[in-house]
Scaffold this active site. Structure first.
Site, PDB file in Angstrom:
ATOM      1  N   GLU A 155       7.656  17.431 -25.584  1.00 29.70           N
ATOM      2  CA  GLU A 155       7.044  17.830 -24.300  1.00 29.70           C
ATOM      3  C   GLU A 155       7.505  19.236 -23.887  1.00 29.70           C
ATOM      4  O   GLU A 155       6.755  19.965 -23.253  1.00 29.70           O
ATOM      5  CB  GLU A 155       7.356  16.821 -23.195  1.00 29.70           C
ATOM      6  N   ARG A 163       0.818  -1.230   0.000  1.00 30.92           N
ATOM      7  CA  ARG A 163       0.000   0.000   0.000  1.00 30.92           C
ATOM      8  C   ARG A 163       0.845   1.270   0.000  1.00 30.92           C
ATOM      9  O   ARG A 163       0.372   2.346   0.359  1.00 30.92           O
ATOM     10  CB  ARG A 163      -0.998   0.017   1.160  1.00 30.92           C
ATOM     11  N   ARG A 208      -5.053  20.552 -14.155  1.00 26.34           N
ATOM     12  CA  ARG A 208      -3.923  19.729 -14.600  1.00 26.34           C
ATOM     13  C   ARG A 208      -4.168  19.134 -15.985  1.00 26.34           C
ATOM     14  O   ARG A 208      -3.212  18.825 -16.708  1.00 26.34           O
ATOM     15  CB  ARG A 208      -3.653  18.621 -13.570  1.00 26.34           C
ATOM     16  N   ASN A 217      -2.268  17.991 -20.677  1.00 30.56           N
ATOM     17  CA  ASN A 217      -2.607  16.962 -21.653  1.00 30.56           C
ATOM     18  C   ASN A 217      -2.771  17.523 -23.063  1.00 30.56           C
ATOM     19  O   ASN A 217      -3.216  16.828 -23.962  1.00 30.56           O
ATOM     20  CB  ASN A 217      -3.932  16.345 -21.213  1.00 30.56           C
ATOM     21  N   LYS A 275       5.513  23.010 -14.491  1.00 23.33           N
ATOM     22  CA  LYS A 275       4.693  21.845 -14.143  1.00 23.33           C
ATOM     23  C   LYS A 275       4.373  21.819 -12.646  1.00 23.33           C
ATOM     24  O   LYS A 275       3.238  21.522 -12.250  1.00 23.33           O
ATOM     25  CB  LYS A 275       5.384  20.541 -14.559  1.00 23.33           C
ATOM     26  N   GLU A 308      -5.601  15.976 -10.861  1.00 18.53           N
ATOM     27  CA  GLU A 308      -6.296  16.237 -12.124  1.00 18.53           C
ATOM     28  C   GLU A 308      -7.811  16.178 -11.939  1.00 18.53           C
ATOM     29  O   GLU A 308      -8.537  15.623 -12.760  1.00 18.53           O
ATOM     30  CB  GLU A 308      -5.848  15.198 -13.171  1.00 18.53           C
ATOM     31  N   HIS A 358      -2.361  15.474 -26.231  1.00 22.17           N
ATOM     32  CA  HIS A 358      -2.258  14.058 -25.853  1.00 22.17           C
ATOM     33  C   HIS A 358      -3.464  13.222 -26.284  1.00 22.17           C
ATOM     34  O   HIS A 358      -3.388  11.998 -26.268  1.00 22.17           O
ATOM     35  CB  HIS A 358      -2.060  13.918 -24.337  1.00 22.17           C
ATOM     36  N   LYS A 405       2.413  11.302 -11.135  1.00 22.79           N
ATOM     37  CA  LYS A 405       1.598  10.313 -11.848  1.00 22.79           C
ATOM     38  C   LYS A 405       2.389   9.021 -11.969  1.00 22.79           C
ATOM     39  O   LYS A 405       3.572   9.042 -12.307  1.00 22.79           O
ATOM     40  CB  LYS A 405       1.240  10.803 -13.248  1.00 22.79           C
ATOM     41  N   HIS A 452      -2.189   9.780 -27.692  1.00 25.49           N
ATOM     42  CA  HIS A 452      -2.368   8.462 -27.077  1.00 25.49           C
ATOM     43  C   HIS A 452      -2.992   7.478 -28.062  1.00 25.49           C
ATOM     44  O   HIS A 452      -2.652   6.293 -28.069  1.00 25.49           O
ATOM     45  CB  HIS A 452      -3.215   8.570 -25.801  1.00 25.49           C
ATOM     46  N   HIS A 473       6.705   8.962 -27.783  1.00 29.77           N
ATOM     47  CA  HIS A 473       5.607   9.712 -27.161  1.00 29.77           C
ATOM     48  C   HIS A 473       5.642  11.179 -27.615  1.00 29.77           C
ATOM     49  O   HIS A 473       4.611  11.747 -27.991  1.00 29.77           O
ATOM     50  CB  HIS A 473       5.738   9.606 -25.640  1.00 29.77           C
TER      51      HIS A 473
HETATM   52  N1  GLY Z   1       2.175  14.463 -18.084  1.00 32.85           N
HETATM   53  C1  GLY Z   1       1.021  15.141 -17.680  1.00 32.85           C
HETATM   54  C2  GLY Z   1       0.850  15.205 -16.213  1.00 32.85           C
HETATM   55  O1  GLY Z   1       1.744  14.836 -15.485  1.00 32.85           O
HETATM   56  O2  GLY Z   1      -0.184  15.618 -15.747  1.00 32.85           O
END
Ligand code: GLY
Length: 372
Positions: free
Chosen positions: A191, A127, A248, A252, A233, A243, A255, A149, A259, A272
């Site tokens: 990016e 956990r 947040r 994206n 960021k 998010e 993206h 993330k 994706h 990517h």
């Molecule tokens: N790569 C996008 C984020 O970390 O929210």
């Protein structure tokens, strides 16, 4: 140039440092001893991949062992296929056999795949245990190592399983970028461009002025690009760490299509960042058709991506599959596609867009591309 230390403060979370500098990997162990969450760990698991391990595992391990840590290591296959349930399962089993407990920590040494995988297994094993991120690609330094993330892919789509857990410490030793292949460099530049266009005029026009130097990997420009991306960021994540506040999501930008491209072309076929660049071009194209994005901005963004070595892709996502895939995007609400679109540099909107409008725009976007 001396190393830069960026203090990331996210409400409700421990703060953490991101250190950016030349040859700081050798100081990883000493730095970890200064980080409260990992200072006293009886054992560390160093996760790397088959590309990075031959180059940098010894340096990272020597540094950690030199600081008195007991260190075990696991090397996974390089590539997106390691961001899978199967590989996560193997790592969990190994962690159990190694006797790791909650008082231990994971150190992820690698690019976005190892960073996301390592943080995912750390956040779920027993956990949750801390993770230290040691990004070795431009992409992971400017984006994925910061912000918390974690994730793995499913056959149905990218990053569909994951958690949010902020790292305890991030060590971006920029000397390791010298061995990064050209394709991975351009990937990171995608990016950087995304961050610049959604951040501000200041960052966007700085990047336009410095695009050639970034492409040539001029050290001062590389360091500044990384630091600008991290500061930007961290500011976004501080407003919306999970998010869930509609902020947040704008990280994206580009993206949604990216994706789908990655999933439909087969993970790893296009990097990517290359897919994100294509997705940014499509978002600007769509935004222009919807009367939101000025055509001049779409052109300037396109020229910036060209200058960074991110040309239009030589592949077209089949329309119906692309629509189906975009429908599984995490921004979708009530089955409705939502896109991050630009009104201007640094001024974005998260808009519901009708399926037919998206499909028509995608068809025209491909028709407007140079012959494939
Ligand atoms: N790569 C996008 C984020 O970390 O929210």
């Amino acid at each position: 140039m001396p190393a830069t230390r960026i203090d990331v403060q996210i409400p409700g979370e421990h703060g953490y440092d991101v250190r950016v500098g030349d040859a700081i990997l050798a100081a990883l162990g000493r730095e970890c001893r200064g980080v409260q969450a990992v200072a006293q760990c009886p054992q560390l698991l160093l996760i790397s991949d088959s590309n990075v391990a031959p180059l940098y595992l010894a340096c990272a391990k020597d540094s950690l062992v030199g600081a008195g840590y007991k260190v075990c290591d696991i090397t996974v296959d390089a590539g997106e296929s390691s961001k899978s349930i199967a590989v996560a399962g193997e790592v969990w089993e190994a962690m159990a056999l190694l006797g790791l407990g909650r008082d231990c920590a994971v150190v992820s040494l690698g690019g976005g795949v190892v960073g996301d995988l390592g943080a995912f297994v750390a956040s779920t094993f027993m956990r949750g245990m801390p993770v230290v991120q040691v990004p070795t690609t431009l992409l992971s330094m400017v984006d994925s190592s910061v912000g918390g993330k974690t994730g793995i892919n499913l056959a149905a789509g990218k990053n569909l399983v994951g958690t949010f857990m902020q790292p305890a410490y991030v060590c971006a030793s920029t000397d390791v970028l010298s061995t990064l292949p050209e394709r991975e460099w351009a990937c990171g530049c995608g990016e950087v461009a995304k961050s610049a266009v959604i951040d501000s005029d200041d960052f966007f026009f700085w990047l336009i002025d410095n695009a050639e130097a970034l492409r040539r990997r001029e050290q001062a420009v590389v360091d500044e690009a990384i630091c600008r991306c991290i500061v930007f960021k961290a500011g976004v994540v501080a407003q919306d760490k999970t998010e869930s506040r509609g902020v947040r999501e704008y990280l994206n930008y580009g993206h949604t299509l990216a994706h789908a491209i990655e999933a439909l072309s087969g993970y790893g076929t296009y990097s990517h960042g290359a897919a994100v660049a294509e997705g940014m071009r499509f978002a600007a194209f769509l935004g222009t058709r919807l009367g939101l994005t000025p055509a001049e901005l779409a052109d300037t963004q396109g020229q910036l991506l060209d200058a960074l070595g991110l040309a239009r892709l030589d592949w077209r996502a089949p329309l119906s599959e692309a629509m189906e895939c975009m429908k599984r995007d995490k921004k979708v609400r009530g089955g409705q596609l939502r896109f991050v679109l630009l009104r201007d540099v640094g001024d974005w909107a998260l808009l519901d867009v009708d399926d037919q409008d998206v499909a028509d725009a995608l068809e025209s976007f491909y028709d407007a591309a140079p012959a494939l």
